[in-house]
Write an enzyme that holds these catalytic residues in place. Structure first.
Site, PDB file in Angstrom:
ATOM      1  N   ASP A 104      -0.262 -16.804 -19.939  1.00 23.41           N
ATOM      2  CA  ASP A 104      -0.383 -18.259 -20.047  1.00 23.41           C
ATOM      3  C   ASP A 104      -0.108 -18.750 -21.458  1.00 23.41           C
ATOM      4  O   ASP A 104       0.513 -19.795 -21.636  1.00 23.41           O
ATOM      5  CB  ASP A 104      -1.783 -18.707 -19.600  1.00 23.41           C
ATOM      6  CG  ASP A 104      -1.848 -18.837 -18.085  1.00 23.41           C
ATOM      7  OD1 ASP A 104      -0.893 -19.395 -17.502  1.00 23.41           O
ATOM      8  OD2 ASP A 104      -2.828 -18.365 -17.482  1.00 23.41           O
ATOM      9  N   GLU A 123      -5.732 -18.653 -24.112  1.00 22.81           N
ATOM     10  CA  GLU A 123      -4.532 -18.834 -23.296  1.00 22.81           C
ATOM     11  C   GLU A 123      -3.848 -20.169 -23.558  1.00 22.81           C
ATOM     12  O   GLU A 123      -2.801 -20.454 -22.992  1.00 22.81           O
ATOM     13  CB  GLU A 123      -4.885 -18.806 -21.804  1.00 22.81           C
ATOM     14  CG  GLU A 123      -5.607 -17.571 -21.357  1.00 22.81           C
ATOM     15  CD  GLU A 123      -5.861 -17.567 -19.870  1.00 22.81           C
ATOM     16  OE1 GLU A 123      -5.014 -17.052 -19.138  1.00 22.81           O
ATOM     17  OE2 GLU A 123      -6.919 -18.085 -19.439  1.00 22.81           O
ATOM     18  N   HIS A 173       0.825  -1.208   0.000  1.00 22.44           N
ATOM     19  CA  HIS A 173       0.000   0.000   0.000  1.00 22.44           C
ATOM     20  C   HIS A 173       0.857   1.256   0.000  1.00 22.44           C
ATOM     21  O   HIS A 173       0.515   2.265  -0.585  1.00 22.44           O
ATOM     22  CB  HIS A 173      -0.939   0.003   1.208  1.00 22.44           C
ATOM     23  CG  HIS A 173      -2.184  -0.776   0.958  1.00 22.44           C
ATOM     24  ND1 HIS A 173      -2.813  -1.494   1.929  1.00 22.44           N
ATOM     25  CD2 HIS A 173      -2.900  -0.965  -0.169  1.00 22.44           C
ATOM     26  CE1 HIS A 173      -3.874  -2.086   1.406  1.00 22.44           C
ATOM     27  NE2 HIS A 173      -3.944  -1.779   0.143  1.00 22.44           N
ATOM     28  N   CYS A 208      -5.107  -9.203 -22.737  1.00 22.54           N
ATOM     29  CA  CYS A 208      -5.053  -8.748 -21.348  1.00 22.54           C
ATOM     30  C   CYS A 208      -3.857  -9.321 -20.604  1.00 22.54           C
ATOM     31  O   CYS A 208      -3.734  -9.152 -19.400  1.00 22.54           O
ATOM     32  CB  CYS A 208      -6.352  -9.059 -20.615  1.00 22.54           C
ATOM     33  SG  CYS A 208      -6.728 -10.804 -20.557  1.00 22.54           S
TER      34      CYS A 208
HETATM   35  C1  PEP Z   1      -2.876 -14.325 -18.827  1.00 24.49           C
HETATM   36  O1  PEP Z   1      -2.694 -15.528 -18.673  1.00 24.49           O
HETATM   37  O2  PEP Z   1      -2.300 -13.635 -19.692  1.00 24.49           O
HETATM   38  C2  PEP Z   1      -3.816 -13.602 -17.952  1.00 24.49           C
HETATM   39  C3  PEP Z   1      -4.123 -12.342 -18.166  1.00 24.49           C
HETATM   40  O3  PEP Z   1      -4.323 -14.287 -16.891  1.00 24.49           O
HETATM   41  P1  PEP Z   1      -3.521 -14.540 -15.519  1.00 24.49           P
HETATM   42  O4  PEP Z   1      -2.253 -13.744 -15.577  1.00 24.49           O
HETATM   43  O5  PEP Z   1      -4.444 -14.129 -14.451  1.00 24.49           O
HETATM   44  O6  PEP Z   1      -3.292 -16.022 -15.577  1.00 24.49           O
HETATM   45 MG    MG Z   2      -4.040 -16.720 -17.451  1.00 22.13          MG
END
Ligand code: PEP
Ligand code: MG
Length: 595
Positions: A468, A444, A202, A515
């Protein structure tokens, strides 16, 4: 090398920690007296029990009053957004486990209040230390900071306030609590460095929100440094330079100026759209783990949340969150982000994510085991609770639902069945939800990339989870430092997979986003644009830089560069060519580091 006369610290002493808040501060150190507390446990007699219990309860009350005072003193609007941290600390002071267990320990084990409190705090710490996730593990620092406050109050010790400086200083401390940080006088404290802490503590979050350069996790800096030493804090690279030489000083002054110039310029991008020179609009969204992170995403100009990692709602608690708990959290984030969409990802437990209350069987290969939707489809009752909560929140704003770790069409169809059941239940119960709720999947797994054309027929959007996807495509454990050198986002196999995914989405006329961490790295922005991504979702601080790159290039440029890169055969060649191109286009962002 020469030795400073003021102290025996060698000139140009470089210390390496973690850059917790970007920026460069050049000034004089001030060693803050935050000596570690010594806790003395001692046996007491039964007669002493009431006195110890009441001393403890007085310390609790005093701590509450102090925190209320900190809250009342915060006038800065940006800081006010973080007052929840102080509220969290106030909640900890109400926590029955902490209060009742300490009192019970005094009574049962006949130990003094500070000894009993330390025992209970140690118990809490052990639980937090076993958590793998960095963000949640950092929440241990909340317990520590409340615990330290309580202990100091019990012992009648006072702390120097951070508001009493007559000149600009760089604070050096073993640690700073969020309450300390909130009281910082921004005019006087130009940087801080601490022995402990991580990027997601934090204190680090607050430093970023105040724009004060900070380096944490330096381990021994507070025992090494006396007050009054000239120092440089480089919060970008996570380095601290003590007694800088005139040459180092000049170099960092230049770095400081260019950083500040870029930051000012980036600020002006906040309200602008991420639109390329040839008119392509890319939605830049935030990745969040907790509702608390929404203000930061908003402050960086996120046009919605592209990944809400809902598993964090399941962590760090004694019982699983009910439908109502989840609904409240989803609704709150959806309402706060309005009119922008919030993409909620149902539970992605397993693999590297661990939820204490869900007992996953020991697996030889957890990353390839019962994780994410595989787990949800096995535990359908839990899955349904979550789907109902997400659907209900969709009546209060724009929700998008995104299933993680889909490996083929059968799996997404099974998820859709569960979703339909949840919808049917809510309809029968007369509970509102958005019947047109967009439903998508994360890409993924290599199999999902290979059958992306079929998957695209089943869903409204794709979002590529490169964290992933890279791990599975290249067979490189994303968390294993021994093979980290093989974790290459620019591997030709990854570029091919991304191209295939984007092509499938385009052909089917659905949206495609990303993402994974790759989305937030401006070095890749031009290539991702060339690939045809519609949305990039990232940790909020990355948004302005990515936007700045996107606004100065065209999709055509990206397409040309991509074609060129796809002719190359190794990740190193791709990286070299890409860096060369981006350095040339944006020397102020990608220019070679000065050290
Ligand atoms: C990913 O795998 O790119 C993803 C965004 O999910 P996490 O990092 O939560 O596995
Ligand atoms: Mg992932």
């Amino acid at each position: 090398m020469t030795v400073s006369e003021k102290t025996d610290i060698t000139q140009d002493t470089f210390l390496v920690g973690l850059g917790a808040s970007p920026g460069v501060a050049i000034g004089e150190t001030y060693l803050l007296n935050r000596a570690r507390l010594t806790v003395v446990e001692r046996a007491i007699t039964a007669e002493e029990v009431p006195g110890e219990v009441s001393a403890f309860m007085d310390a609790v009350q005093l701590s509450k009053r102090q925190l209320e005072e900190v809250k009342a003193g915060v006038t800065d609007r940006q800081l006010a957004e973080h007052l929840y941290i102080i509220d969290t600390h106030l909640l900890i002071l109400e926590d029955q486990m902490l209060i009742a267990d300490t009192v019970a320990t005094i009574e049962r084990d006949l130990v003094n209040a500070e000894g009993a409190l330390r025992r209970i705090l140690d118990k809490f710490r052990k639980v937090f230390d076993s958590i793998e996730d960095e963000y949640l593990r950092e929440r241990r620092s909340d317990i520590d900071s409340v615990g330290n406050r309580l202990l100091r109050n019990l012992k009648g010790e006072t702390q120097q306030a951070l508001t009493e400086f007559d000149r600009k200083v760089i604070i050096v401390a073993h640690e700073l609590s969020p309450a300390d940080t909130m009281q910082i006088d921004k005019e006087k404290i130009i940087g801080f460095v601490t022995d402990v802490g991580g990027r997601t503590s934090h204190t680090a979050i607050l430093a970023r929100s105040m724009g004060i350069p900070a380096v944490v996790g330096l381990e021994t800096v507070s025992s090494l440094v006396a007050g009054g030493i000239p120092a440089i804090v480089d919060g970008v690279n996570g380095t601290v330079i003590l007694n800088p030489s005139p040459e180092t000083f000049k170099e960092y002054l230049k770095k400081k100026q260019s950083f500040e110039y870029l930051e000012k310029e980036l600020l002006s991008y906040r309200e602008l759209a991420a639109e390329t020179l040839d008119g392509c609009r890319i939605a830049l969204r935030g990745n969040v783990e907790l509702v608390d992170e929404v203000p930061l995403a908003m402050s960086q100009g996120a046009e919605g949340i592209g990944l809400f990692r809902s598993e964090f709602l399941y962590m760090n608690r004694l019982v699983l969150p009910s439908e109502e708990d989840q609904f409240d959290a989803y609704r709150s984030i959806v309402e706060r982000m309005a009119p922008h969409p919030v993409t909620i990802r149902p539970l992605d437990v397993g693999g590297d994510k661990f939820v204490a209350e869900i007992n996953l069987a020991d697996e030889a290969n957890p990353a390839m085991g019962l994780r994410a939707v595989r787990f949800s489809l096995k535990e359908r009752r839990l899955f349904k609770v979550q789907l109902r909560a997400i659907l209900r929140a969709s009546a209060y704003g724009r929700v998008r639902l995104m299933f993680p770790m889909i490996s083929g069409v059968a799996e997404i169809r099974a998820c859709k069945d569960c979703l339909e059941q949840a919808k049917a239940e809510l309809t029968a119960e007369g509970i509102p939800f958005d019947p047109a709720l967009p439903m998508g999947i994360m890409i993924e797994t290599p199999s999902a990339a290979l059958v992306a054309d079929h998957l695209a027929q089943e869903v409204d959007f794709f979002s590529v989870g490169t964290n992933d996807l890279i791990q599975y495509c290249l067979a490189v454990d994303r968390g294993n430092e021994h093979v980290a050198y093989l974790y290459e986002p620019l591997h030709p196999a990854i570029l091919k997979a991304l191209k295939m995914i984007c092509h499938a989405a385009r052909t089917a006329g659905i949206e495609v986003g990303m993402c994974g961490e790759m989305a937030g790295e401006p070095l890749y922005s031009l290539v991702l644009l060339g690939l045809g991504f519609d949305e990039l979702s990232m940790n909020a601080p990355g948004i302005p830089r990515v936007k700045r790159v996107l606004r100065q290039v065209s999709r055509e440029d990206g397409g040309r560069l991509l074609e060129e890169l796809m002719q190359l055969t190794t990740a190193q060649e791709v990286a070299r060519r890409l860096e060369e191109e981006m350095n040339q286009r944006f020397p102020e962002i990608f220019g070679a580091p000065i050290i």
